[in-house]
Write an enzyme that holds these catalytic residues in place. Sequence first.
Site, PDB file in Angstrom:
ATOM      1  N   GLU A   1      -9.847 -15.209  21.974  1.00 28.21           N
ATOM      2  CA  GLU A   1      -9.339 -16.453  22.039  1.00 28.21           C
ATOM      3  C   GLU A   1      -9.597 -17.199  23.520  1.00 28.21           C
ATOM      4  OE1 GLU A   1      -8.549 -17.727  19.449  1.00 28.21           O
ATOM      5  OE2 GLU A   1      -7.374 -19.761  19.733  1.00 28.21           O
TER       6      GLU A   1
ATOM      7  N   HIS B   1     -15.874 -18.850  20.201  1.00 25.24           N
ATOM      8  CA  HIS B   1     -15.646 -17.446  19.567  1.00 25.24           C
ATOM      9  C   HIS B   1     -17.487 -16.961  19.103  1.00 25.24           C
ATOM     10  CE1 HIS B   1     -11.580 -16.950  18.902  1.00 25.24           C
ATOM     11  NE2 HIS B   1     -11.539 -18.189  18.162  1.00 25.24           N
TER      12      HIS B   1
ATOM     13  N   HIS C   1     -14.072 -25.061  19.697  1.00 33.06           N
ATOM     14  CA  HIS C   1     -13.313 -23.854  19.664  1.00 33.06           C
ATOM     15  C   HIS C   1     -14.229 -22.628  19.154  1.00 33.06           C
ATOM     16  CE1 HIS C   1      -9.259 -21.561  19.482  1.00 33.06           C
ATOM     17  NE2 HIS C   1     -10.084 -20.905  18.405  1.00 33.06           N
ATOM     18  N   GLU C   2     -14.735 -22.944  17.812  1.00 34.67           N
ATOM     19  CA  GLU C   2     -15.341 -21.712  17.045  1.00 34.67           C
ATOM     20  C   GLU C   2     -16.505 -21.324  17.391  1.00 34.67           C
ATOM     21  OE1 GLU C   2     -13.407 -20.182  14.966  1.00 34.67           O
ATOM     22  OE2 GLU C   2     -12.104 -21.781  14.640  1.00 34.67           O
TER      23      GLU C   2
HETATM   24 ZN    ZN Z   1      -9.706 -19.180  17.857  1.00 33.91          ZN
END
Ligand code: ZN
Length: 512
Positions: free
Chosen positions: A303, A277, A273-274
């Site tokens: 996101e 980003h 997830h990160e």
């Molecule tokens: Zn996030």
Amino acid sequence: MAFSQAPTPTDREALLRDFKVRLGIIADLEQAAALLSWDQQTYMPPGAAETRAQQLSTLAKIVHAHVTDPAMSEQLERLEQQNVAPGSDEAALLRVARRGYERASKLPSEFVEAFSRLRSQSHHIWAEARRENDFARFEPTLEKLLEFALRQADYYGYEEHPFDALHDLYEPGSTAAKVKAVFEPLKAATVALLGEIAAGRELSDAPLRQPFNEAEQEAFAVKVIKDFGFDFRHGRLDRTVHPFAQSMSKYDVRITTRFHPEFLNAALFSILHEAGHGLYEQGIADAYQRLPLGSGASLGVHESQSRLYENLLGRSYAFWQHYYPQLQQHFPQLQATSLDDFYAAINVVRPSLIRVEADEVTYNLHIMVRFELELALLEGSLKVAELPEAWNAKYQAYLGINPPSDALGCLQDVHWAFAGFGYFPTYTLGNIMSVQLFEAAKRAHPEIERELGAGEFGTLLTWLREHVHRHGAKYEPHELLKRATGSELDAAPYIRYLQAKYRALYGVENVA
Ligand code: ZN
């Protein structure tokens, strides 16, 4: 001041150059503050908390003084009066700089100071109330935070709903009405899908709940995000309590995670997830560095990138066809678990109390609960004192569960403790956009699907770089999405994705 004579091109270039120098100083100060804040959440010894808060507050004051410097706003005005080509980088720069200036200058400085003091106190009070499971302890502070948020919305101004003014901070151009338009169909479809899933077969996540060596967890996840294209020459992975990504510039993008010794998901999916980003930040155009264009378009668009890598890739069957044998090499205890059972385990749907631990299907219901309650609080139709009861009623209605305590209920998230009203919907907007963008990429490059099954992500990343990452904050989210996908924000592709994936997983056929 009047400018009867148009400046010559050289004047104009000099003016722009000077303006960019000022913006560069602001960016440097903000990035220095970002590094202090990253350190605060990773390596800072606890005894430094007070001095660190002072350092951050001093930097914030200096930034505010620069942003609202009359000399700078005068330059901005002069630049705006020139003929700037619509759609150019310069036009975008002036638009974003204007936005920053308006934001900063509409709030009286006494208000900014008092609000910032309240927020730093309230974090502590909220954390204590949550630890002690004592909503009453947080209640008066939350009332004050709400009151400040409403005043902030008034200073900014809005047409329909105070929520709009606050939400716009995180998602430029979006409003409560636009959020509702995509949330309503998604809510109905999610509730119906949960009904189908409840009638489907049992899936187990037991294979994920056993001892997993931490060094092996890290080695595997790092290998995957390197394959994604995350650049460790311009990035780091560190440990923290709550995972996050922090960019000091595209050249220094830091992601964090926490390892759970007996649950594989905690670190693995937060790292994917990160990294999503991080890939976004690392992909922003070089030319936008040290300018307000050098960050993501919005929290929602950000996101969309993290969810794409975490869920659309990381929780897909094709992805694990390639990676599961490698994961089993790191963790021989998974030899007894088949690929199909592993895929089912990472996709178990189970209504639960905690947003950050929710699966793909129920996650958005957690967001909708918060969105609806925020609207009611801001409208005044819900009193702060009634929040726990209203929260629990919505969890019962949407997720069929009753929070046993406020700590596991309305006190669980930090957002309201920093008056982050308008923030929550960006998570679901990101989910919705992730599928719109992923489908557009696959339409342009059908080979992406096959490459996924071979652990190759280059074509996808190139498409994302071209259509999303490199533009930074040049376009507002709706314009970026339109340019990249040809469509407006639309929940339908996301709904179809959830239905197809989870009906297959749970062995239920669509009877409609
Ligand atoms: Zn996030």
